[in-house]
Design a protein around this motif. Structure first.
Motif, PDB file in Angstrom:
ATOM      1  N   VAL A  11      15.956   5.945   6.105  1.00 42.11           N
ATOM      2  CA  VAL A  11      15.275   5.519   7.323  1.00 42.11           C
ATOM      3  C   VAL A  11      13.925   4.928   6.926  1.00 42.11           C
ATOM      4  CG1 VAL A  11      14.310   6.284   9.535  1.00 42.11           C
ATOM      5  CG2 VAL A  11      16.360   7.404   8.599  1.00 42.11           C
ATOM      6  N   ASN A  12      13.646   3.714   7.398  1.00 45.07           N
ATOM      7  CA  ASN A  12      12.366   3.076   7.108  1.00 45.07           C
ATOM      8  C   ASN A  12      11.392   3.328   8.261  1.00 45.07           C
ATOM      9  OD1 ASN A  12      10.191   1.541   6.437  1.00 45.07           O
ATOM     10  ND2 ASN A  12      11.298  -0.383   6.192  1.00 45.07           N
ATOM     11  N   ASN A  13      10.516   4.324   8.088  1.00 44.61           N
ATOM     12  CA  ASN A  13       9.435   4.584   9.040  1.00 44.61           C
ATOM     13  C   ASN A  13       8.101   4.155   8.442  1.00 44.61           C
ATOM     14  OD1 ASN A  13      11.103   5.616  10.985  1.00 44.61           O
ATOM     15  ND2 ASN A  13      10.673   7.751  10.528  1.00 44.61           N
ATOM     16  N   ALA A  14       8.154   3.332   7.411  1.00 44.39           N
ATOM     17  CA  ALA A  14       6.945   2.882   6.714  1.00 44.39           C
ATOM     18  C   ALA A  14       6.470   1.548   7.276  1.00 44.39           C
ATOM     19  CB  ALA A  14       7.242   2.748   5.224  1.00 44.39           C
ATOM     20  N   GLY A  15       5.246   1.204   6.954  1.00 40.27           N
ATOM     21  CA  GLY A  15       4.653  -0.037   7.450  1.00 40.27           C
ATOM     22  C   GLY A  15       4.929  -1.215   6.540  1.00 40.27           C
ATOM     23  N   PHE A  16       6.161  -1.327   6.011  1.00 40.00           N
ATOM     24  CA  PHE A  16       6.490  -2.436   5.109  1.00 40.00           C
ATOM     25  C   PHE A  16       8.009  -2.612   5.029  1.00 40.00           C
ATOM     26  CE2 PHE A  16       5.848   1.464   2.659  1.00 40.00           C
ATOM     27  CZ  PHE A  16       7.035   1.585   1.949  1.00 40.00           C
ATOM     28  N   VAL A  17       8.407  -3.730   4.471  1.00 40.84           N
ATOM     29  CA  VAL A  17       9.813  -4.005   4.207  1.00 40.84           C
ATOM     30  C   VAL A  17      10.176  -3.323   2.898  1.00 40.84           C
ATOM     31  CG1 VAL A  17      11.487  -5.831   3.695  1.00 40.84           C
ATOM     32  CG2 VAL A  17       9.745  -6.185   5.461  1.00 40.84           C
ATOM     33  N   VAL A  70       8.578  -3.879  -0.829  1.00 42.90           N
ATOM     34  CA  VAL A  70       8.376  -5.295  -1.101  1.00 42.90           C
ATOM     35  C   VAL A  70       6.871  -5.520  -1.166  1.00 42.90           C
ATOM     36  CG1 VAL A  70       8.712  -7.630  -0.206  1.00 42.90           C
ATOM     37  CG2 VAL A  70      10.552  -5.940  -0.038  1.00 42.90           C
ATOM     38  N   ALA A  71       6.383  -6.106  -2.250  1.00 42.77           N
ATOM     39  CA  ALA A  71       4.953  -6.327  -2.510  1.00 42.77           C
ATOM     40  C   ALA A  71       4.196  -5.005  -2.687  1.00 42.77           C
ATOM     41  CB  ALA A  71       4.314  -7.166  -1.401  1.00 42.77           C
ATOM     42  N   GLY A  72       4.909  -3.989  -3.172  1.00 42.05           N
ATOM     43  CA  GLY A  72       4.283  -2.688  -3.397  1.00 42.05           C
ATOM     44  C   GLY A  72       4.894  -2.001  -4.606  1.00 42.05           C
ATOM     45  N   LYS A  73       4.874  -0.674  -4.591  1.00 43.29           N
ATOM     46  CA  LYS A  73       5.372   0.075  -5.744  1.00 43.29           C
ATOM     47  C   LYS A  73       6.724   0.719  -5.458  1.00 43.29           C
ATOM     48  CE  LYS A  73       3.308   4.582  -5.032  1.00 43.29           C
ATOM     49  NZ  LYS A  73       2.668   5.666  -5.727  1.00 43.29           N
ATOM     50  N   ASP A  74       7.306   1.325  -6.487  1.00 41.68           N
ATOM     51  CA  ASP A  74       8.581   2.023  -6.379  1.00 41.68           C
ATOM     52  C   ASP A  74       8.327   3.526  -6.312  1.00 41.68           C
ATOM     53  OD1 ASP A  74       9.649  -0.484  -6.805  1.00 41.68           O
ATOM     54  OD2 ASP A  74      10.300  -0.072  -8.855  1.00 41.68           O
ATOM     55  N   ASN A  75       9.151   4.227  -5.538  1.00 39.23           N
ATOM     56  CA  ASN A  75       9.085   5.692  -5.453  1.00 39.23           C
ATOM     57  C   ASN A  75      10.490   6.265  -5.438  1.00 39.23           C
ATOM     58  OD1 ASN A  75       6.347   6.126  -5.385  1.00 39.23           O
ATOM     59  ND2 ASN A  75       6.230   6.585  -3.208  1.00 39.23           N
ATOM     60  N   LEU A 100       1.477   0.994  -1.062  1.00 42.40           N
ATOM     61  CA  LEU A 100       0.990   1.625  -2.284  1.00 42.40           C
ATOM     62  C   LEU A 100       0.912   3.142  -2.194  1.00 42.40           C
ATOM     63  CD1 LEU A 100      -1.783  -0.937  -3.269  1.00 42.40           C
ATOM     64  CD2 LEU A 100       0.568  -0.798  -4.112  1.00 42.40           C
ATOM     65  N   HIS A 101       1.027   3.696  -0.986  1.00 38.98           N
ATOM     66  CA  HIS A 101       0.933   5.149  -0.781  1.00 38.98           C
ATOM     67  C   HIS A 101       1.988   5.578   0.238  1.00 38.98           C
ATOM     68  CE1 HIS A 101      -2.802   5.219  -3.021  1.00 38.98           C
ATOM     69  NE2 HIS A 101      -3.202   4.201  -2.288  1.00 38.98           N
TER      70      HIS A 101
END
Length: 108
Positions: A11-17, A70-75, A100-101
């Motif tokens: 589920v993508n509840n983050a502020g990014f793609v 996308v345009a950030g890091k991997d977790n 990034l976080h």
């Protein structure tokens, strides 16, 4: 043993793609990435895997997700689950935060 599952939802509840891939372990500290990716998707959407066995994940293998912002890091997911052929279980991870976080949390 972690909960037995056949499919994973993210589920993508983050502020990014984001997009995600599946990794499994041989139990000896080696992780392998399967040849599958969810494709990019935005906030407020969910994607699921096919049956993990069809992706080449061995029966009883520990499995985790690797999320790519996308345009950030991997977790990686904060907990692994176990693929068990023929089980009816599913696992759902929720991604929350910024590029990034962010966290990738296995829901109960």
């Amino acid at each position: 043993m972690a909960q037995p599952i056949t499919k994973i939802y993210v589920v993508n509840n983050a502020g990014f793609v984001l997009n995600f891939e599946i990794r499994w372990s041989d139990g000896k500290g080696h992780w392998f990435t399967v040849d599958w990716n969810s494709g990019n998707y935005p906030i407020n959407q969910t994607r699921e895997t096919p049956d993990l066995g069809t992706l080449g994940v061995p029966n009883n293998a520990p499995v985790n997700v690797k999320v790519h912002a996308v345009a950030g890091k991997d977790n990686d997911g904060d907990e692994s689950v176990t693929y068990v052929a023929g089980s009816t279980g599913t696992a759902t991870y929720t991604v929350a935060g910024t590029t990034l976080h962010y966290s990738v949390h296995l829901n109960d």
